[in-house]
Design a protein around this motif. Structure first.
Motif, short mmCIF file in Angstrom:
data_model
loop_
_atom_site.label_atom_id
_atom_site.label_comp_id
_atom_site.label_asym_id
_atom_site.label_seq_id
_atom_site.Cartn_x
_atom_site.Cartn_y
_atom_site.Cartn_z
N LEU A 140 0.83 -1.21 0.00
CA LEU A 140 0.00 0.00 0.00
C LEU A 140 0.86 1.26 0.00
N LYS A 141 2.00 1.21 0.68
CA LYS A 141 2.89 2.38 0.70
C LYS A 141 3.44 2.63 -0.71
N TYR A 142 3.84 1.58 -1.40
CA TYR A 142 4.35 1.74 -2.76
C TYR A 142 3.28 2.24 -3.72
N VAL A 143 2.08 1.68 -3.63
CA VAL A 143 1.00 2.12 -4.51
C VAL A 143 0.67 3.59 -4.27
N ALA A 144 0.69 4.01 -2.99
CA ALA A 144 0.43 5.42 -2.68
C ALA A 144 1.50 6.31 -3.31
N GLU A 145 2.74 5.88 -3.27
CA GLU A 145 3.82 6.66 -3.88
C GLU A 145 3.70 6.68 -5.40
N LEU A 146 3.37 5.54 -5.98
CA LEU A 146 3.32 5.43 -7.44
C LEU A 146 2.23 6.31 -8.02
N TRP A 147 1.07 6.34 -7.37
CA TRP A 147 -0.09 7.02 -7.95
C TRP A 147 -0.57 8.22 -7.14
N GLY A 148 0.23 8.68 -6.19
CA GLY A 148 -0.10 9.89 -5.46
C GLY A 148 -1.34 9.78 -4.60
N LEU A 149 -1.50 8.66 -3.91
CA LEU A 149 -2.67 8.44 -3.06
C LEU A 149 -2.36 8.79 -1.61
N ASP A 150 -3.41 8.98 -0.81
CA ASP A 150 -3.23 9.23 0.61
C ASP A 150 -2.75 7.97 1.31
N ILE A 151 -2.00 8.18 2.40
CA ILE A 151 -1.61 7.08 3.27
C ILE A 151 -2.83 6.68 4.10
N LEU A 152 -3.18 5.40 4.09
CA LEU A 152 -4.44 4.97 4.68
C LEU A 152 -4.41 4.92 6.21
N THR A 153 -3.34 4.42 6.80
CA THR A 153 -3.31 4.21 8.26
C THR A 153 -1.90 4.42 8.80
N PRO A 154 -1.77 4.52 10.13
CA PRO A 154 -0.42 4.61 10.71
C PRO A 154 0.48 3.43 10.36
N ARG A 155 -0.09 2.23 10.21
CA ARG A 155 0.73 1.07 9.82
C ARG A 155 1.32 1.27 8.43
N VAL A 156 0.52 1.77 7.51
CA VAL A 156 1.02 2.03 6.16
C VAL A 156 2.10 3.11 6.20
N GLU A 157 1.88 4.14 7.00
CA GLU A 157 2.87 5.21 7.13
C GLU A 157 4.21 4.65 7.60
N TRP A 158 4.19 3.73 8.54
CA TRP A 158 5.41 3.14 9.11
C TRP A 158 6.10 2.21 8.12
N SER A 159 5.36 1.60 7.24
CA SER A 159 5.91 0.55 6.37
C SER A 159 6.83 1.12 5.30
N PRO A 160 8.00 0.52 5.11
CA PRO A 160 8.89 0.99 4.05
C PRO A 160 8.36 0.60 2.67
N SER A 161 8.57 1.47 1.71
CA SER A 161 8.22 1.18 0.32
C SER A 161 9.38 0.44 -0.35
N PHE A 162 9.09 -0.22 -1.45
CA PHE A 162 10.13 -0.89 -2.24
C PHE A 162 10.32 -0.23 -3.60
N GLY A 163 9.82 1.00 -3.73
CA GLY A 163 9.91 1.69 -5.01
C GLY A 163 11.33 1.88 -5.49
N ASP A 164 12.29 2.00 -4.56
CA ASP A 164 13.68 2.23 -4.97
C ASP A 164 14.36 0.98 -5.51
N LEU A 165 13.66 -0.16 -5.51
CA LEU A 165 14.23 -1.39 -6.05
C LEU A 165 13.82 -1.64 -7.49
#
Length: 498
Positions: A453-478
């Motif tokens: 969810l963190k990666y999808v939010a970064e990819l398409w400019g979506l809101d962060i859904l919850t504190p857990r998503v906020e905490w989770s690292p994205s893998f976009g840099d891979l």
């Protein structure tokens, strides 16, 4: 397909009764006037009328400016940051389509612990990992992991939250101040759950693992793409709470597969609702038998009509992949739990065959060069793993869950620990070949289901859904580090027959 529900009889969303404005309007005006009145009372009695008017005007102006500044700071998150803000947007990504297949109930060590193509994998090949038959008896015989996993598991291990407590901490009621996550309770819980005291060979199935010859499809995908060896499930419990975290960043306090999931009772915003609001196409292709597809967990899906327009049978996926008509976001539910999901008693080779069919359909699709295929497993299914899950992580919300443990006493979980490690792959011509990714190098936290969810939010400019998503690292840099690959396999090996 009884999950295509709809109509006026569906329950309405619960109002957010606990959300109150930061400052009540009456309280705001009362505080402001009292401050002004107190200041005026301190002025000399003989002050001229004109001077009184000037001072009063200055004080009123100052109060208004201060109040406006406070409102601005609140609105700009300076005083009270929100968790549903937008994250940084990935620009010029080569990924236009995401396909996610979430299989069932295998730990990392079970299916990936025996892989040998890269010695950097944190698995079981060069490790001795044992559990006592009775975790509370120091003289209990030990059962050690061996590459003897069977095609069909003899028993379905306990994968409740209470069972997970026993597996990870060796107790039904862990206290993090005194109990360590030593991962020594899997065999004990297997014996208790299935009443197989004394049958250590059978109990050992919970800790055994597969060799590359057992899982040639998974091995080939890992060899050719990117494998996470430190990716954790969202919840140390069963399927549906994990699938809710996967699709909304919280389970709304649900800790087992209760009826709410099958009657679309979850009220929170899901990734499906987010995508629709952003005019991003999505389809939940489903092969479920007797269970609701993941998008159907949510009230919004039914009330919006997407239960009839955006949930399709699995055969439609193969047609859409072949014709290049997959949506931008594809979610795939496997069958559960007898044939192709990996969930016992599903045979391992049938699960491999299903994964192979999904990959080969994507590889042959006109959309392949713009696609990221994510393969993960919803939870560990009670199977053993040697890596302790992270503790003290933000929950998706503040709703706890309580169930009765094996000792007959209640145990409460606050969703502040991650689940046990599960195998996860990034599959795309835009990821490296044979890469093994450990913990994120440039971000805090550990990879987990909500990293999607963190990666999808970064990819398409979506809101962060919850504190857990906020905490989770994205893998976009891979993704996209070495350009478009031309060496991705067209076909995968045939599943093993063992």
């Amino acid at each position: 397909m009884n999950w295509l529900r709809g109509g006026s009889a569906e329950p309405q969303p619960r109002a957010a009764e606990d959300e109150q404005p930061l400052l009540d309007e009456d309280e705001e005006s009362r505080c402001s006037s009292q401050d002004v009145e107190s200041t005026i009372k301190q002025l000399p009695r003989k002050t001229s009328s004109k001077r009184r008017i000037i001072v009063l005007a200055v004080l009123l102006t100052t109060s208004i400016i201060s109040l406006a500044a406070a409102i601005y700071l609140l609105a700009s998150h300076t005083l009270f940051p929100k968790t549903d803000h937008r994250t940084h947007h990935i620009k010029d990504s080569p990924i236009k389509n995401i396909v996610i297949l979430v299989q069932e109930n295998l730990s990392f060590d079970t299916i990936a612990g025996g892989l040998t193509y890269n010695p950097d994998i944190d698995g079981l090949v060069n490790r001795t990992f044992c559990n006592p038959a009775n975790v509370s008896d120091p003289k209990s015989p030990k059962v050690c992991a061996k590459p003897l996993g069977k095609n069909v598991a003899a028993d379905d291990p306990d994968h409740s939250i209470a069972g997970g407590n026993q597996q990870v901490y060796g107790t039904d009621h862990p206290d993090l101040s005194i109990h360590s996550p030593d991962m020594h309770g899997f065999v004990t819980e297997q014996i208790r759950a299935h009443g197989i005291e004394g049958d250590l060979l059978r109990a050992g199935e919970v800790i055994n693992y597969y060799t590359p010859d057992h899982v040639p499809v998974f091995n080939a995908l890992a060899e050719n793409f990117l494998l996470f060896d430190k990716w954790f499930a969202a919840v140390p419990g069963p399927t549906n709470p994990n699938r809710a975290y996967l699709t909304s960043g919280t389970s709304h306090g649900h800790g087992f597969n209760d009826r709410a999931f099958d009657v679309s009772a979850l009220p929170q915003v899901s990734i499906f609702e987010q995508l629709s609001a952003a005019n991003i196409s999505w389809i939940n292709y489903s092969n479920t038998t007797g269970f609701a597809p993941d998008a159907m967990f949510y009230r919004w899906t039914v009330q919006s009509g997407h239960s009839r327009t955006s949930i399709k049978p699995i055969h439609q996926f193969y047609t859409d992949a072949r014709t290049g008509n997959l949506p931008r976001f594809t979610w795939i539910n496997p069958e559960c739990c007898s044939y192709t999901s990996f969930h016992p008693p599903s045979p391992i080779n049938l699960g491999e065959g299903f994964v192979k069919s999904i990959y080969e359909a994507l590889r042959a699709s006109p959309q392949w060069n713009e696609t990221l295929f994510i393969l993960t497993f919803d939870e560990h299914g009670g199977f053993a793993d040697h890596v302790p899950p992270p503790e003290n992580v933000p929950p998706g919300d503040e709703i706890p869950y309580t169930e009765v443990a094996g000792d007959g006493q209640p145990t409460t979980f606050h969703f502040d620990r991650l689940g046990i490690r599960v195998p996860t792959l990034l599959i795309s011509p835009w990821v490296g070949r044979g890469v093994v990714e450990h913990s994120p190098a440039r971000q805090a936290g550990e990879y987990t289901h909500t990293s999607i969810l963190k990666y999808v939010a970064e990819l398409w400019g979506l809101d962060i859904l919850t504190p857990r998503v906020e905490w989770s690292p994205s893998f976009g840099d891979l993704i996209g580090l070495d350009g478009l690959r031309g060496d991705t396999p067209v076909l995968l090996p045939e599943p093993a027959d063992f």
